[in-house]
Design a protein around this motif. Structure first.
Motif, mmCIF file in Angstrom:
data_model
loop_
_atom_site.group_PDB
_atom_site.id
_atom_site.type_symbol
_atom_site.label_atom_id
_atom_site.label_comp_id
_atom_site.label_asym_id
_atom_site.label_seq_id
_atom_site.Cartn_x
_atom_site.Cartn_y
_atom_site.Cartn_z
ATOM 1 N N THR A 9 -6.541 0.203 6.731
ATOM 2 C CA THR A 9 -5.155 -0.057 7.406
ATOM 3 C C THR A 9 -4.888 1.183 8.548
ATOM 4 O O THR A 9 -5.838 1.923 8.584
ATOM 5 C CB THR A 9 -4.202 0.071 6.170
ATOM 6 O OG1 THR A 9 -2.957 -0.179 6.962
ATOM 7 C CG2 THR A 9 -4.222 1.606 5.640
ATOM 8 N N GLN A 10 -4.102 1.020 8.975
ATOM 9 C CA GLN A 10 -3.549 1.925 10.197
ATOM 10 C C GLN A 10 -2.997 3.066 9.091
ATOM 11 O O GLN A 10 -2.544 2.823 8.339
ATOM 12 C CB GLN A 10 -2.622 1.525 11.050
ATOM 13 C CG GLN A 10 -2.707 0.335 12.043
ATOM 14 C CD GLN A 10 -1.578 -0.109 12.967
ATOM 15 O OE1 GLN A 10 -0.646 -0.401 12.173
ATOM 16 N NE2 GLN A 10 -1.638 0.128 14.224
ATOM 17 N N ILE A 55 -7.369 4.406 8.096
ATOM 18 C CA ILE A 55 -7.640 4.979 7.034
ATOM 19 C C ILE A 55 -8.052 3.784 5.597
ATOM 20 O O ILE A 55 -7.640 2.731 6.066
ATOM 21 C CB ILE A 55 -6.384 5.607 6.300
ATOM 22 C CG1 ILE A 55 -5.140 4.639 6.375
ATOM 23 C CG2 ILE A 55 -6.059 7.037 7.174
ATOM 24 C CD1 ILE A 55 -3.998 5.493 5.433
ATOM 25 N N SER A 56 -8.846 4.270 4.839
ATOM 26 C CA SER A 56 -8.912 3.407 3.668
ATOM 27 C C SER A 56 -8.004 3.591 2.276
ATOM 28 O O SER A 56 -7.706 4.755 2.160
ATOM 29 C CB SER A 56 -10.371 3.638 3.205
ATOM 30 O OG SER A 56 -11.291 3.107 4.095
ATOM 31 N N GLN A 57 -7.562 2.529 1.795
ATOM 32 C CA GLN A 57 -6.905 2.548 0.791
ATOM 33 C C GLN A 57 -7.167 1.446 -0.341
ATOM 34 O O GLN A 57 -8.317 0.741 -0.053
ATOM 35 C CB GLN A 57 -5.226 2.574 1.146
ATOM 36 C CG GLN A 57 -4.874 3.465 1.990
ATOM 37 C CD GLN A 57 -3.304 3.592 2.071
ATOM 38 O OE1 GLN A 57 -2.578 2.857 2.934
ATOM 39 N NE2 GLN A 57 -2.725 4.271 1.301
ATOM 40 N N LEU A 103 0.875 -1.267 0.031
ATOM 41 C CA LEU A 103 0.043 0.084 0.003
ATOM 42 C C LEU A 103 0.755 1.264 -0.019
ATOM 43 O O LEU A 103 0.459 2.353 -0.384
ATOM 44 C CB LEU A 103 -0.913 -0.046 1.241
ATOM 45 C CG LEU A 103 -2.080 -1.113 1.118
ATOM 46 C CD1 LEU A 103 -2.838 -1.000 2.383
ATOM 47 C CD2 LEU A 103 -2.910 -0.989 -0.111
ATOM 48 N N HIS A 104 2.147 1.177 0.336
ATOM 49 C CA HIS A 104 2.995 2.298 0.653
ATOM 50 C C HIS A 104 3.860 2.361 -0.175
ATOM 51 O O HIS A 104 4.962 3.284 -0.192
ATOM 52 C CB HIS A 104 3.281 2.610 2.234
ATOM 53 C CG HIS A 104 2.019 2.952 2.764
ATOM 54 N ND1 HIS A 104 1.419 4.192 2.721
ATOM 55 C CD2 HIS A 104 1.407 2.206 3.727
ATOM 56 C CE1 HIS A 104 0.264 4.247 3.375
ATOM 57 N NE2 HIS A 104 0.270 2.905 4.253
ATOM 58 N N ILE A 114 14.253 2.753 9.328
ATOM 59 C CA ILE A 114 14.707 3.657 8.491
ATOM 60 C C ILE A 114 13.697 4.297 7.372
ATOM 61 O O ILE A 114 13.534 5.437 7.332
ATOM 62 C CB ILE A 114 15.725 3.160 7.825
ATOM 63 C CG1 ILE A 114 17.086 2.712 8.853
ATOM 64 C CG2 ILE A 114 16.436 4.025 6.671
ATOM 65 C CD1 ILE A 114 18.327 2.181 7.869
ATOM 66 N N TRP A 115 12.980 3.415 7.060
ATOM 67 C CA TRP A 115 11.992 3.721 6.063
ATOM 68 C C TRP A 115 10.872 4.964 6.862
ATOM 69 O O TRP A 115 10.546 6.017 6.028
ATOM 70 C CB TRP A 115 11.121 2.748 5.650
ATOM 71 C CG TRP A 115 9.961 3.017 4.762
ATOM 72 C CD1 TRP A 115 10.307 2.862 3.184
ATOM 73 C CD2 TRP A 115 8.468 3.241 4.727
ATOM 74 N NE1 TRP A 115 9.055 3.172 2.500
ATOM 75 C CE2 TRP A 115 8.105 3.351 3.199
ATOM 76 C CE3 TRP A 115 7.957 3.575 5.819
ATOM 77 C CZ2 TRP A 115 6.629 3.667 3.301
ATOM 78 C CZ3 TRP A 115 6.369 3.702 5.501
ATOM 79 C CH2 TRP A 115 6.042 4.098 4.154
#
Length: 294
Positions: free
Chosen positions: A169-170, A155-157, A57-58, A198-199
Motif C-alpha cells: 500500500t501507499q 509499504i507492506s502491511q 489496514l489503518h 479530518i482523519w
C-alpha cells in the motif's frame, strides 16, 4: 470450511444495526478478495489505496464500498482477467460463488471489474445479529489506475482474515497526497473524502506534495499547468475549496458509512469546522518546515 465463517467473524465487530451489519459483511468479503489477490501475486506490481485501505489496514472508522488500487508503474496492457479467475477459484474454496465481469474500456486508464454475490449462503452467514434479506446482493467493485502519477512511497502491511496475507500500500503521506488530489479536483461533493481529511489531520499526517503536484498536473482543473505545489499553495487552494463545498450533500454522502456513535458529529460539518482543521494542518506544516534546533 467451518460453517458460519462470516457471521462468526462479524460478531467481533459488534454491529449496532442492520446497515452496520451489511457494511461489515461487505468488508469481510473484501478481505477475502484482498487475500486472493495477494496469493495471485498482484501486489508485486500493484498497491492497495483509498478509503477501504484506510479502513482495513489503518483502522479508520468509516466503511467503504470499493477496492481501489494503483499500479506501481504505468502498465497500459493491464487486465483484471487473470486475477478474477484466481479470486473465483479461491472464493469457491470458502463456498462463495462470485459472478465476475471485467468492466474496463480501452480508452480509460482506470481498469474496472465487478464481483457480485447474489447470496452468501447459510454455510457462511447464519445466526446473524440482525435479520438479512436473502435476496440482497453484495457487490464489490475493483478499480486499478494503470497510469498513476509518480511520487508514491510503498509499504507492506498484513491482513489476518481469512488468512495472513501481505498487502502493498501507499504510506500515509502518499495516501494523503492522493486524497488531497480528490479533495481539490473531484467534480462533485463526496463527504467520504472530507471525513478522511479530518482523519489524516487528526493524526498529524502531512500530504506528500511531490505526488500531489504530479497528480494535479495530470488530471483536474490544473492539468497541464506548471503548478508548484508546496505548503502555501496547498493551504490557499484548500481554503478556496472548503468555501465552495455543499456540506449538506457531504453529510448525506458519508452518513451511511459511519457508525451510530459518530452520526451526531455530522451536525458540526460546515465551513468553519473544516477551516479549523485546515488551520491545524497549516500549523503542522509550519512545524515540519521549521529548522531543527542545534
Amino acid at each position: 470450511m467451518t460453517g458460519g465463517l462470516l457471521s462468526n467473524r462479524l460478531r467481533d465487530y459488534d454491529p449496532a444495526n442492520i446497515l452496520e451489519q451489511e457494511n461489515v459483511l461487505r468488508e469481510l468479503i473484501q478481505q477475502l478478495v484482498l487475500a486472493s489477490l495477494s496469493r495471485a501475486g498482484f501486489f508485486k506490481t500493484g498497491a492497495f489505496h483509498g478509503g477501504t485501505c484506510l479502513r482495513i489496514l489503518h483502522g479508520m472508522s468509516r466503511f467503504s464500498e470499493d477496492l481501489d488500487f494503483l499500479l506501481k508503474a504505468p502498465e497500459p496492457e493491464f487486465s483484471w482477467d487473470p486475477y478474477l479467475q484466481h479470486i473465483v477459484r479461491d472464493s469457491q474454496a470458502y463456498g462463495i460463488d462470485f459472478e465476475v465481469g471485467d468492466r474496463s474500456t480501452p480508452d480509460n486508464t482506470v481498469r474496472k471489474a465487478l464481483l457480485r454475490l447474489d447470496n452468501p449462503g447459510n454455510n457462511l452467514i447464519r445466526d446473524l445479529p440482525f435479520p438479512r434479506d436473502p435476496r440482497k446482493k453484495i457487490r464489490i467493485k475493483l478499480e486499478a489506475d494503470t497510469n498513476p502519477p509518480p511520487g508514491s512511497q510503498w509499504i507492506s502491511q498484513y491482513i489476518t482474515f481469512p488468512m495472513t496475507a501481505a498487502i502493498t500500500t501507499q504510506d500515509l503521506p502518499s495516501a494523503f497526497g492522493t486524497k488531497s488530489h480528490a479533495l481539490l479536483c473531484r467534480s462533485y461533493t463526496k463527504g467520504r473524502d472530507w471525513y478522511d481529511f479530518i482523519w489524516f489531520v487528526s493524526r498529524q499526517v502531512l500530504p506528500r506534495f511531490e505526488l500531489l503536484q504530479h497528480a494535479i498536473r495530470q488530471q483536474g482543473p490544473w492539468a497541464g499547468q506548471d503548478i508548484q505545489v508546496g505548503a502555501d499553495w496547498y493551504i490557499e487552494a484548500m481554503k478556496t475549496r472548503i468555501d465552495k463545498v455543499d456540506w449538506a450533500a457531504a453529510r448525506h454522502d458519508v452518513s451511511r458509512f459511519i457508525p451510530d456513535r459518530e452520526q451526531e458529529g455530522l451536525d458540526l460539518w460546515d465551513t468553519n469546522l473544516f477551516q479549523y482543521y485546515l488551520h491545524r494542518l497549516a500549523e503542522y506544516l509550519g512545524d515540519a518546515s521549521a529548522p531543527t534546533p542545534s
